[in-house]
Design a protein around this motif. Structure first.
Motif, PDB file in Angstrom:
ATOM      1  N   ARG A 321       4.632  -4.353   5.238  1.00 20.59           N
ATOM      2  CA  ARG A 321       5.403  -4.845   4.330  1.00 20.59           C
ATOM      3  C   ARG A 321       4.849  -6.615   4.431  1.00 20.59           C
ATOM      4  N   GLY A 323       4.768 -10.410   4.045  1.00 20.86           N
ATOM      5  CA  GLY A 323       5.669 -11.669   3.628  1.00 20.86           C
ATOM      6  C   GLY A 323       4.938 -12.996   3.261  1.00 20.86           C
ATOM      7  N   PRO A 324       4.629 -13.832   3.620  1.00 20.21           N
ATOM      8  CA  PRO A 324       4.604 -15.256   3.086  1.00 20.21           C
ATOM      9  C   PRO A 324       2.709 -15.087   3.577  1.00 20.21           C
ATOM     10  N   TYR A 343      -1.693 -13.504   5.220  1.00 19.94           N
ATOM     11  CA  TYR A 343      -0.388 -13.697   4.358  1.00 19.94           C
ATOM     12  C   TYR A 343       0.440 -13.081   6.200  1.00 19.94           C
ATOM     13  N   ALA A 345       3.350 -10.210   7.867  1.00 22.42           N
ATOM     14  CA  ALA A 345       3.304  -8.872   7.792  1.00 22.42           C
ATOM     15  C   ALA A 345       3.550  -8.206   8.955  1.00 22.42           C
ATOM     16  N   THR A 346       4.427  -6.816   8.010  1.00 20.87           N
ATOM     17  CA  THR A 346       5.228  -6.220   9.087  1.00 20.87           C
ATOM     18  C   THR A 346       4.794  -4.680   9.475  1.00 20.87           C
ATOM     19  N   PHE A 395      10.014 -13.737  11.596  1.00 21.09           N
ATOM     20  CA  PHE A 395       9.308 -12.809  10.166  1.00 21.09           C
ATOM     21  C   PHE A 395       9.756 -11.277  10.634  1.00 21.09           C
ATOM     22  N   ASP A 398      13.372  -9.809  10.638  1.00 24.89           N
ATOM     23  CA  ASP A 398      14.051  -9.995   9.022  1.00 24.89           C
ATOM     24  C   ASP A 398      13.640  -8.623   8.623  1.00 24.89           C
ATOM     25  N   ARG A 399      13.729  -8.180   9.789  1.00 25.02           N
ATOM     26  CA  ARG A 399      13.130  -6.229   8.816  1.00 25.02           C
ATOM     27  C   ARG A 399      14.121  -5.467   7.735  1.00 25.02           C
TER      28      ARG A 399
END
Length: 399
Positions: A321, A323-324, A343, A345-346, A395, A398-399
């Motif tokens: 996923r 993110g910014p 970016y 990312a998860t 970050f 926040d999954r």
């Protein structure tokens, strides 16, 4: 018929005049240049580490490192490299990954591979003894006419000429040479002059003095003619055109490239990938990266446009996923100017399956990233992540 008369523009333009046959045709001129240049060098030379013990191996390493790099930048790398690989035999048996890691930060990594290959050639083809003839030295990987001349003259005091960035600039001014330095005619003329100038004895000292003059006094802009030991013999100085020569064709503007990469974190580990052989960044590690637009020098494009999450899945097999954008890195490589958006990312899946252009993909803990060989842009991102670890934790949570 007589020769055509020159226009007023040609008369007023010092670069429009026809070049003279050249002072190098006069043996007395050459003797004066050599005498004054060597006398100056004896007290002006810099104490560089590759000058203290001029073995052919040390000269080979230093000259490979100095390609497109400043002396100031090279000195610490040279000393560390020689500490790790003190002999040509030690370099020959080293793993390529070790060599690239020792070279990391210097850029032009093709030179590191060529140096490694040259060491192996000396060991396998010459029994570990460095060759001493021009043909055998030039047959080594990555060794062209200039590096061969440096080895022959510095290590063996053979009268081999050298023409590189500094000496070609000096020669063009001494000869008042007005043509584009990149032309084949200019290169042939400068090598011809260098061959006439190099002495039969003391060639190594002369060639080093020659290069030192270009580095310290006969600089690209605002040459220090008032303190130059050879100013009285310089054709450009005599004509007052030392600031106008040499002339070169302006470089083309860099090609703009846009890329995106994912700083993918899962359970405290970061996703990194190793590039495959045959393309730019061969065997280097990086964060999974896709090409967005512009010329693609590294082979990161897909047949169809994809977003970063899909690109990472195709490259690594991991679902992520994105993110910014958390960091933007700009860097130059070959003829390209690259804008790389990174970016946060998860990672949503654990299993990895390296895709096109990659040989490995791994989840690694951040504290071990320093052991991997990264390109300059990725190293900057590794450093940035180390300073912003808390941001990535937030970050992730926040999954």
């Amino acid at each position: 018929m007589g020769r055509p008369r020159k226009s007023k523009i040609e008369k007023d333009d010092p670069l429009a005049a026809e070049p003279s046959p050249g002072p190098d045709l006069d043996p007395n001129w050459g003797s004066r240049v050599r005498e004054r240049l060597v006398a100056w060098y004896e007290h002006a030379k810099r104490p560089l580490p590759w000058r203290t013990d001029q073995t052919p191996y040390r000269i080979l390493v230093s000259e490979m490192m100095l390609v497109q790099t400043t002396v100031t930048a090279v000195v610490p790398y040279f000393e560390r490299f020689l500490n790790q690989f003190p002999t040509i035999q030690a370099l020959a048996v080293a793993d390529e990954a070790e060599v690239l890691k020792a070279w990391e930060g210097l850029g032009y990594y093709r030179r590191a591979r060529q140096l490694h290959a040259a060491a192996r050639a000396v060991v396998t083809e010459h029994g570990g003894t460095f060759p001493t003839t021009p043909d055998t030295i030039r047959a080594l990987p990555g060794v062209g006419r200039y590096i061969a001349g440096a080895i022959l003259s510095f290590a063996f005091d053979q009268p081999a000429p050298i023409v590189e960035a500094n000496t070609q600039r000096v020669l063009s001014r001494w000869l008042a040479w007005r043509e584009d330095l990149k032309s084949s005619r200019s290169q042939a003329r400068l090598w011809e002059a260098a061959e006439r100038l190099v002495p039969s004895q003391g060639a190594g000292v002369f060639n080093q003095a020659f290069m030192e003059l270009g580095a310290l006094l006969c600089t690209p802009r605002s040459p220090s003619c008032l303190v130059c030991p050879v100013a009285a013999e310089c054709g450009a100085r005599i004509l007052g055109i030392q600031d106008l020569v040499p002339t070169t064709t302006p470089k083309s503007p860099p090609l703009e490239v846009a890329e995106a990469c994912g700083l993918v974190v899962r359970d405290g580990r970061v996703l990194i990938v190793q590039r495959g052989p045959g393309r730019l960044w061969e065997h280097f590690w990086e964060f999974p990266t896709i090409h967005l637009n512009g010329v693609d020098p590294a082979g990161r494009s897909f047949a169809d446009p994809v977003d970063l999450a899909e690109g990472i899945r195709r490259f690594t097999g991991a679902r992520v996923r994105v993110g910014p954008v958390v960091q933007t890195v700009r860097y130059s490589v070959t003829k390209h100017r690259v804008k790389l958006d990174a970016y946060a990312a998860t990672g949503l899946s654990e299993e990895l399956n390296p895709g096109p252009g990659l040989v490995r993909a791994v989840w690694e803990v951040p504290e071990k990233l320093a052991a991997y060989t990264f390109g300059a842009a990725s190293r900057r991102l590794v450093s940035w992540m180390a300073k912003h670890e808390a941001d990535f934790h937030d970050f992730q949570s926040d999954r």
